[in-house]
Motif scaffolding. Structure first.
Motif, PDB file in Angstrom:
ATOM      1  N   VAL A  99       0.846  -1.196   0.000  1.00 57.65           N
ATOM      2  CA  VAL A  99       0.000   0.000   0.000  1.00 57.65           C
ATOM      3  C   VAL A  99       0.881   1.245   0.000  1.00 57.65           C
ATOM      4  O   VAL A  99       0.538   2.269  -0.609  1.00 57.65           O
ATOM      5  N   ALA A 100       2.031   1.168   0.650  1.00 57.45           N
ATOM      6  CA  ALA A 100       2.953   2.304   0.683  1.00 57.45           C
ATOM      7  C   ALA A 100       3.457   2.643  -0.721  1.00 57.45           C
ATOM      8  O   ALA A 100       3.518   3.815  -1.103  1.00 57.45           O
ATOM      9  N   THR A 152       0.551   4.236  -2.679  1.00 58.75           N
ATOM     10  CA  THR A 152       0.270   5.604  -2.238  1.00 58.75           C
ATOM     11  C   THR A 152       1.327   6.571  -2.766  1.00 58.75           C
ATOM     12  O   THR A 152       1.004   7.688  -3.189  1.00 58.75           O
ATOM     13  N   LEU A 153       2.562   6.135  -2.765  1.00 57.09           N
ATOM     14  CA  LEU A 153       3.636   6.985  -3.273  1.00 57.09           C
ATOM     15  C   LEU A 153       3.407   7.316  -4.755  1.00 57.09           C
ATOM     16  O   LEU A 153       3.569   8.461  -5.184  1.00 57.09           O
ATOM     17  N   GLN A 177       0.764   9.893  -4.993  1.00 53.98           N
ATOM     18  CA  GLN A 177       1.308  11.200  -4.614  1.00 53.98           C
ATOM     19  C   GLN A 177       2.101  11.796  -5.766  1.00 53.98           C
ATOM     20  O   GLN A 177       2.000  12.980  -6.051  1.00 53.98           O
ATOM     21  N   ARG A 219      -3.288  13.399  -3.610  1.00 55.11           N
ATOM     22  CA  ARG A 219      -2.698  13.416  -2.275  1.00 55.11           C
ATOM     23  C   ARG A 219      -3.470  12.637  -1.218  1.00 55.11           C
ATOM     24  O   ARG A 219      -2.880  12.127  -0.280  1.00 55.11           O
ATOM     25  N   PHE A 264      -5.089   7.490   1.110  1.00 50.28           N
ATOM     26  CA  PHE A 264      -4.934   6.505   2.188  1.00 50.28           C
ATOM     27  C   PHE A 264      -6.002   6.769   3.245  1.00 50.28           C
ATOM     28  O   PHE A 264      -6.170   7.891   3.707  1.00 50.28           O
ATOM     29  N   GLU A 269      -7.151   7.357   6.470  1.00 48.92           N
ATOM     30  CA  GLU A 269      -6.424   7.713   7.694  1.00 48.92           C
ATOM     31  C   GLU A 269      -7.077   7.161   8.948  1.00 48.92           C
ATOM     32  O   GLU A 269      -8.266   7.353   9.202  1.00 48.92           O
ATOM     33  N   GLU A 292      -0.826  -2.569   6.641  1.00 46.15           N
ATOM     34  CA  GLU A 292      -0.718  -1.187   7.113  1.00 46.15           C
ATOM     35  C   GLU A 292      -2.054  -0.464   7.106  1.00 46.15           C
ATOM     36  O   GLU A 292      -2.338   0.322   8.006  1.00 46.15           O
ATOM     37  N   GLY A 349      -1.143  12.565   9.437  1.00 48.09           N
ATOM     38  CA  GLY A 349      -1.411  12.684   8.002  1.00 48.09           C
ATOM     39  C   GLY A 349      -0.258  12.343   7.074  1.00 48.09           C
ATOM     40  O   GLY A 349      -0.295  12.734   5.904  1.00 48.09           O
ATOM     41  N   ARG A 362       5.673   4.368   7.989  1.00 47.94           N
ATOM     42  CA  ARG A 362       5.225   4.145   6.623  1.00 47.94           C
ATOM     43  C   ARG A 362       5.708   2.760   6.204  1.00 47.94           C
ATOM     44  O   ARG A 362       6.829   2.394   6.498  1.00 47.94           O
ATOM     45  N   HIS A 372       0.781   5.540   8.335  1.00 52.45           N
ATOM     46  CA  HIS A 372       0.259   6.250   7.167  1.00 52.45           C
ATOM     47  C   HIS A 372       1.158   5.892   5.996  1.00 52.45           C
ATOM     48  O   HIS A 372       2.374   6.022   6.097  1.00 52.45           O
ATOM     49  N   SER A 373       0.537   5.468   4.901  1.00 50.42           N
ATOM     50  CA  SER A 373       1.351   4.999   3.783  1.00 50.42           C
ATOM     51  C   SER A 373       1.840   6.133   2.880  1.00 50.42           C
ATOM     52  O   SER A 373       2.581   5.893   1.936  1.00 50.42           O
ATOM     53  N   GLY A 374       1.423   7.382   3.178  1.00 52.44           N
ATOM     54  CA  GLY A 374       1.960   8.501   2.410  1.00 52.44           C
ATOM     55  C   GLY A 374       3.362   8.839   2.885  1.00 52.44           C
ATOM     56  O   GLY A 374       3.718   8.598   4.035  1.00 52.44           O
ATOM     57  N   THR A 375       4.166   9.427   2.005  1.00 50.52           N
ATOM     58  CA  THR A 375       5.517   9.820   2.418  1.00 50.52           C
ATOM     59  C   THR A 375       5.438  11.076   3.277  1.00 50.52           C
ATOM     60  O   THR A 375       4.416  11.764   3.306  1.00 50.52           O
ATOM     61  N   ARG A 417       3.966  14.641   2.393  1.00 57.18           N
ATOM     62  CA  ARG A 417       2.542  15.003   2.409  1.00 57.18           C
ATOM     63  C   ARG A 417       2.281  16.102   3.439  1.00 57.18           C
ATOM     64  O   ARG A 417       1.421  16.968   3.218  1.00 57.18           O
TER      65      ARG A 417
END
Lengths: 238, 238, 238, 238, 238, 238
Positions: E15-16, E19-20, E23, E28, E31, E33, E172, F92, F119, F137-140, F143
């Motif tokens: 999933v990471a 999501t990247l 992004q 944005r 995910f 939260e 995750e 976030g 992450r 959170h899977s965003g870097t 974000r």
């Protein structure tokens, strides 16, 4: 009030079935919101013994310290009781550690509910008593709390608890049952559980939920037959 | 305990000065966090009369309704008292409306503190009693609350309040003073206020805060002289 | 549905009286929690025109941008409508600024309710339309929001609003009235208001609240007499 | 960097217009979320002087107390500066009181931004310096905070502030402008403000927002004419 | 849209990594939260089938009850779908229990995402369907919710979900992929995953992250060689 | 400062015992509030290496990107260090993923504490380093975050951490110990742990907590005897 029959019924009903029956009677706030079982799969049935914490007021400590409501509450626990602690959902300090948890168990208490934090959580887990709590904090209660009194009405995790109320917990969380209602509630919750069991079986057999959940008038005889057979079979097991 | 002299001292000290003096004595949680004055510039000095709300439990209403802790609390208010309500910081329902606020004023109460919501806020504002509250909600208390008891220890906005504690409010918020400490506290808070007044005058005259705030040993004689003159002048005014 | 008589009744009742009547009918969630009037003393009566924001999804912007639900909602406002915006209680971006607020007023809209933020609050205040909002943020909605659709059911500040519902606001906040109930509701809320007015007068005259608030069976004839005289007097005024 | 022309432009643009221009450049987090102006209608333009608070660690107080970052920050304020305080959005203690606020003003500071609480709010209000804060708490900072350092990068109310950044506030709140961008930003924000002014005038004259807000290519010449005339008229005023 | 190849790619990417890649395309908020996997190590790939809850409005229940969006949503689930529920992050009531969860599985649904609470969590866990939820509450949805509609756009845990979007979950949490982008996204996410795998191997071999993570131009040929060999080896395995 | 003896003492004391000893010395905020161990039963002892994140400011990225405080922090980790990240309790966006976690382990780091999100949590878990975090959170980080600096004082989960502080974690959470106090603290915490062990044994043997917890003057000789025997026995084991 917790007869063998009532205990048996409550032990076979889920907290969800109990809460639903309370909702049906117009009693809406009975599930301790946001508290989690400390150990997976734990179950608990007991009588509420309440303990109230308020924010620390250092000038009151001498008087309250002598009284020491925390120790008094713990030491006066009777077999079958659940210690229920009001801690204002506070995450900034512990409310109970392993020594008192072990003492509670030695005295026959069957569980702990706190809307605050456990302290020394791994050691409390080792004690083996079912616990429902909001979080963990390794600071002592005196960081934010002051034990005020025990066996008084309290508000815990959004629920009012009176001393003597019945507390039931399972893998989802815990719920309060007014003592005066426990007999009918236990009966109806178990009935609810059995209805759900039948619904699940029908659904698992490929049926739609229509008429099956909740059980319609048309399907009820079918459920009753199933229930009669199931009861007979279970009786045969014993 | 609120002699004329103490009232006079408290009326000339800010809530900030009072809170500082309590902190100096190691009493940390005395300011009602997150509550705001209803009217700008309001001030309040009185004796705490407490009222405790817990989450509604519909099965308990018949018994508690007969007792009616809300009405009992209001009707038993004595002149000079401040009604202080524990409502668990709940924003989902009112805790007091205009009729009871007016009755409180008629009975000589001098203010209201609630960590929940006012109801019918514009009408309460018209009553003219100083109020400190967290928010407003036009629903009645029975949406989420149940009055349980009055004149018992409570937790309000992060502060433990005992019946008989002294409550002081100004344009910033309100603070509790333990009754046993009120004489020395009032004296020291006023002294603090006067020191701040001198510090402000020095700063307004262009001085650095160094040595001036807080007042250093070297500058203290200067402050004492100023204070003596100021006291004389004020006495002359009367 | 908003006849002259209904408008008159609603304009004389407080939001608190209206909410109480809705609670009495078992409709519990009607007050927009946590929203505040932008200007002191503002009042508002109108018909809900809803607008729904969802979290921004940049890939959907081309399609939704062409549709532009925000502009469509504003430009289709009819006289007497209140724009009610679902913005998920989000504080991280604006939902409406002064140009659209002014356009809404030009089209005859009578108010705005948003559970998100105003943008360019001072300029919106100058427009003069009654607004109820959660906060202010000078960023545009595209920081966090995407207008999705208008005149659909929405959830705003904990309240479900259907297009065509009646929205009433006063100095405390705003409340939704189901369109189908507005006639009886307006009548009963005004009656409630008048009862409260009598209760306040009795209390202001020095009476206890016992029997007076709420009005007991014994005192009701007295209230009825007062009400009849009051109505006559008011009629005479006109 | 704050020339007379830039100041003039910034003083005529709203915080909303400035924030929009920053968003257009891809700089998203510039508005101090959740902070409110202390006085209605206040405006502020200045250069950031930062101060950082961290949670109190009593063992570090002797060393940090000697340094005293709070006093150092205040006493080193230069004319035209805005004191910006990082306090982790904490509501449990003050960050600044009236003596330091007055000293800041005496040194020529033009405003204060804190994402924590003011202390002795009424007295700070009397000082007259524009302040943006999250709330009020009458306890001193030592209840939860410890001043660590000044003129270092900080995070305040969700915004990173570097010493030397430009801070602008109006009746809605405050925004940070990177020093390197302030010239173009001030120009474009004022242009934005003028476009909005034209849009508002068109809407006030009864036009739809279509083509008018934002200004379409077709309507732009009309706007340009209006702008030229407006500029001439304003020039004539001077 | 979920071809065998895409499924294979998504099942091998985290999933990471997904999501990247979203992004990188400027999308944005994808995910969910604050939602957690119900069972450790669960994975999920499916097509979104949405369900929207709004706050309960008792007057609307008769009409909405007949429609019963909850049952309709469940009974219309198609194989390969993920039920995604908007419940406003509300912790005060359940959104789904074990009977409906089992029915969903019987119909071929492959997972559930709710930003509210599960009800009868232990029984739902027994069903074995991957679930991502915010918490647990043993009360039924009618405590706070009312199912409004299904297969409409929703906001769930800060993410806008359209019917037909692709939902992927791992240990995750879960992420939404716009259906139109799923092919390229799956490809690029897998590529990302492979790059990370190489980086991890290099780091595990003792290298610095410099040039290795992210992969520099200089090191890319090395990665390409490794990737070619790895692909060959994996092909040989099959 | 972490001698073998100190390590041994700390490894036998719980985080709860350590926190209590810090509270006894008047150091109140040392437990990282709200952070949880990633793996059950994990333990950690090391020296703090700090890393500070602030809210993203896109205009500052070029300069800060070149510096890249995240990579610099990771690559400069020394054996025995714990990476402690300030991320403003933000949910976030991620603060660290598996590649950097693995690099940290390769360099001899012994743990990670972050008050933000992990992450790629499953992959980080596979690395095997003890981690304490608030969520996932899977965003870097980009974000919401921007790495600013390392080896500076930080605020993490309500605790101020200085580079070089000692960090200890167990199954409950993690705590900071000022480096200057670690020798006496480790000794006293172990002593505390042993006292608790004796108290638990007495309670398990059926005694009341009175005199036993905390240990009274009367019972202390008994404890001392037990401790001497226990120490002898343990020594014999080695």
């Amino acid at each position: 009030v917790l007869t063998e029959e009532i205990r048996d019924q409550l032990s076979r009903a889920s907290v969800a079935a109990i809460t639903l029956q309370l909702q049906r009677r117009g009693i809406r706030s009975t599930f301790f919101e946001g508290l989690r079982p400390l150990a997976e799969g734990q179950r608990m049935i007991g009588v509420a013994h309440t303990l109230r914490y308020v924010p620390i007021r250092e000038d009151l400590l001498p008087a309250l310290g002598r009284a020491n409501a925390q120790r008094t509450a713990i030491e006066s626990l009777a077999p079958g009781e659940v210690l229920v602690i009001e801690a204002r959902n506070e995450l900034g300090g512990g409310t109970l550690g392993d020594v008192y948890a072990r003492r509670a168990m030695m005295l026959g208490a069957v569980g702990i509910v706190t809307d605050g934090c456990l302290r020394d959580t791994p050691a409390v887990k080792d004690v083996g008593l079912p616990v429902y709590n909001r979080g963990s904090h390794s600071g002592t209660f005196s960081r934010v709390h002051m034990p005020l009194d025990h066996q008084v009405p309290i508000a815990c995790a959004g629920v009012t608890v009176m001393p003597g109320d019945i507390i039931v917990g399972d893998g989802e969380g815990a719920v309060v049952i007014p003592a005066a209602l426990v007999a009918e509630l236990a009966h109806d919750a178990l009935q609810q559980e059995l209805e759900d069991e039948w619904s699940v079986q029908r659904v698992a057999a490929g049926e739609s939920t229509e008429g099956v959940f909740p059980i319609s008038k048309e399907r009820r005889p079918e459920f009753e037959t199933w229930l009669a057979e199931r009861t007979k079979a279970t009786a045969g097991d014993q």
